[in-house]
Design an enzyme around this catalytic site. Structure first.
Site, short mmCIF file in Angstrom:
data_model
loop_
_atom_site.label_atom_id
_atom_site.label_comp_id
_atom_site.label_asym_id
_atom_site.label_seq_id
_atom_site.Cartn_x
_atom_site.Cartn_y
_atom_site.Cartn_z
N LYS A 90 0.75 -0.92 0.03
CA LYS A 90 -0.08 -0.05 0.03
C LYS A 90 0.82 1.20 -0.01
O LYS A 90 1.68 1.45 0.76
CB LYS A 90 -0.74 -0.06 1.31
C1 R5P Z 1 -2.13 3.89 7.57
O1 R5P Z 1 -1.00 4.09 8.17
C2 R5P Z 1 -3.11 3.19 8.22
O2 R5P Z 1 -3.11 1.94 7.68
C3 R5P Z 1 -4.37 3.98 8.21
O3 R5P Z 1 -4.92 3.77 9.37
C4 R5P Z 1 -5.18 3.86 7.04
O4 R5P Z 1 -5.19 2.59 6.56
C5 R5P Z 1 -5.02 4.95 6.31
O5 R5P Z 1 -6.31 5.05 5.62
P1 R5P Z 1 -6.55 6.65 4.80
O6 R5P Z 1 -5.38 7.42 5.02
O7 R5P Z 1 -7.18 6.27 3.63
O8 R5P Z 1 -7.60 7.26 5.95
#
Ligand code: R5P
Length: 295
Positions: free
Chosen positions: A203
């Site tokens: 990711k």
């Molecule tokens: C990231 O480091 C973590 O996994 C988060 O809590 C999450 O996945 C982030 O998602 P978003 O940036 O789309 O809110």
């Protein structure tokens, strides 16, 4: 007990039909074991090779994030629209009904909070618990260039080793420290290190310039991270650009659950990811669904 006296002679050999040797719909994953590929196929739609993961794991380091204060009230209704749910075992056990069949990606690293150094994490879940929870992948944060870079890389490689023993893939989440440049050069470095050291998919954030070089130089699938909330059309455009430039889908949180109409946004993102819908048309879909949900 079958009746051995009356065994029919086997004759359906289909000698004119050679057995097929199908490939696999995810790059770099064709040589993985059956269990790994089966779990990845639950995350990534075999028809499109892509996924829309809904990330709600923010609480593991920042507590009750806006939009996630009541997962039972605000997130459960979104599950029918998500391809995959990324969360912690605490929320999984306490809130998500075991009868729900949305594939789970379990956040298994932790140990730091927003009050301290975020890169100081370790593996915070036993592999036995991931197996017990029947997860499709395990997610670990990797802080390339961060204070605890080495420790976070070793967390990832240990997880890859443990997961490989049981057929559970590892998702490496590239975390960007406050002082680090968010550019293609940095993300090429971070994603490639994770892939070289065994992560099954990665990711990472979208960058306007050169994202296609990040996906091209990473030998395993990349899912685009969402990041902080931006206007819906901008988020749809970012997701569109990411998949058109080689991402195998998205893993988004705030841009979905902090949207004015999260279920509508999730469906609009899915149109972009699985149907290559343009951002403008997906935004129309968002507005139509938003108004329907209001009725
Ligand atoms: C990231 O480091 C973590 O996994 C988060 O809590 C999450 O996945 C982030 O998602 P978003 O940036 O789309 O809110």
């Amino acid at each position: 007990m079958p009746d051995v006296e009356d065994l029919k002679e086997a004759k359906k050999f289909h000698l004119d039909i050679p057995q097929e040797t199908p490939g696999f719909h995810l790059k770099g994953c064709a040589n993985l074991d059956w269990g790994m590929r089966n779990r990845l196929s639950r995350i990534f739609n075999p028809k499109t090779g892509r996924t829309v993961m809904l990330a709600i794991d923010h609480g593991y380091f920042q507590g009750p994030t806006t939009g996630l204060e009541r997962v039972d009230v605000d997130i459960l209704p979104l599950l029918p629209y998500a391809d995959t749910l990324m969360l912690t075992r605490g929320i999984l056990r306490s809130i998500i009904p075991p009868s729900d069949t949305t594939p789970i990606v379990l956040r298994v690293s932790g140990g730091a909070s927003i009050l301290k150094e975020l890169s100081n994490e370790q593996i915070a879940v036993d592999i036995e618990d991931s197996i017990r929870l029947n997860v499709c992948a395990m997610a670990v944060q990797v802080f390339i260039g961060g204070e605890y870079e080495r420790e976070s890389i070793i967390n990832m490689t240990r997880l890859v080793d443990m997961g490989t023993r049981y057929g559970i893939p590892t998702l490496a989440v590239t975390a960007v420290g406050k002082d680090m440049a968010r550019d293609a050069r940095y993300f090429r470095l971070a994603t490639r290190i994770c892939a070289e050291l065994g992560a099954h998919y990665i990711k990472t954030y979208y960058v306007e310039k050169g994202f296609e070089t990040v996906t091209a130089s990473c030998p395993v699938p990349i899912v685009m991270a969402g990041g902080k909330k931006i206007p819906e059309l901008d988020a749809l455009t970012m997701a569109y650009n990411a998949v058109q430039q080689g991402a195998a889908g998205v893993d988004m949180g705030r841009n979905i659950f902090q949207s004015e109409a999260p279920a509508a946004m999730l469906q609009a993102i899915k149109a972009v990811v699985h149907e290559n819908e343009t951002p403008e048309k997906a935004f129309d879909l968002y507005n139509t669904l938003k108004n329907e949900f209001k009725k």
